[in-house]
Design an enzyme around this catalytic site. Structure first.
Site: not given
Ligand code: PGA
Length: 240
Positions: A67, A136, A138, A143
């Protein structure tokens, strides 16, 4: 889901690298995908070490990023592409066969999503998709409410993601959209590896892995994947 609970972050990173290494050993022409974020850094380092020491052969392996924040490219510090460049692509002694990094700065974003679809279509399905999880639930930028059949798409960022992103950018950038592989593509991966560490992920891991399968918690769809490893440190596994 296959749960692997590790004593700490280092062990989680090594176990995730083990699964990726096994997938590549079984399929030397693999298509692999890693996430951005804080969680995967240790796994990137372990993967790079093994490639550079000759334990993993990536000469026929293709890589695709998961992404990107809309408005940012791999030149922008804090972007997913930049993370991929400095922690993977630029530190490998031997290159992947092909690399596809999403450009969130493309003039035509739909065209950029189409290019991502075409790359996965041509070289896929994904052999292994490594994923982090947002607070959340995702996956990538899929999302809450994400379409479980989707291919690559552009999506507004949820409030949670917009709040969390200051840890990557401070107040330098405030993207409002993301471009991401879709849940349909992720679910078609032969192997999925979900990694999470730290107490702050314990609730969402419990909801994703043991709660109702619902688009409101996008990672819960992985309960329906036939070959999904959930690799956690102790703290993230606390509420399972
Ligand atoms: P993080 O992000 O590894 O910085 O916790 C994870 C994500 O949002 O997929």
């Amino acid at each position: 889901m296959n749960f692997v609970v590790c004593k700490d972050y280092d062990e989680m990173s090594k176990k995730a690298a083990d699964v990726v290494a096994e997938c590549i050993a079984r399929n030397p022409h693999a298509l692999i995908s890693f996430p951005g974020g804080d969680t995967p850094l240790g796994m990137f380092q372990e993967f790079v070490r093994r490639v550079n020491e000759g334990e993993i052969d990536i000469s026929n392996v293709s890589y695709v990023s998961l992404d990107e924040w809309v408005g940012l490219s791999d030149q922008d510090e804090g972007s997913c592409g930049h993370f991929n460049q400095i922690n993977l692509i630029q530190v490998l002694d031997k290159p992947f066969k092909q690399v596809h990094i999403i450009n969130g700065q493309a003039a035509d974003l739909q065209e950029e999503a189409n290019r991502l679809d075409a790359f996965i279509q041509e070289n896929g399905p994904l052999t292994v998709s490594v994923l982090g999880i947002g607070l959340n639930g995702h996956l990538g930028f899929n999302e809450e409410g994400a379409d479980i059949q989707s291919n690559a798409h552009i999506i507004p960022l949820s409030e949670t993601t917009q709040r969390v992103m200051s840890k990557y950018f401070g107040d330098k950038f405030s993207p409002t959209e993301g471009i991401t592989q879709g849940l349909g593509q992720i679910m078609k991966a032969n192997t999925v590896v979900l990694i999470a560490n730290g107490e702050k992920k314990a609730d969402i891991i419990a909801r994703a892995a043991k709660g109702e399968v619902t688009p409101l918690v996008p990672a819960s769809i992985l309960q329906q994947h036939e070959n999904c490893f959930v690799i956690l440190d102790k703290a993230a596994a606390e509420r399972l």
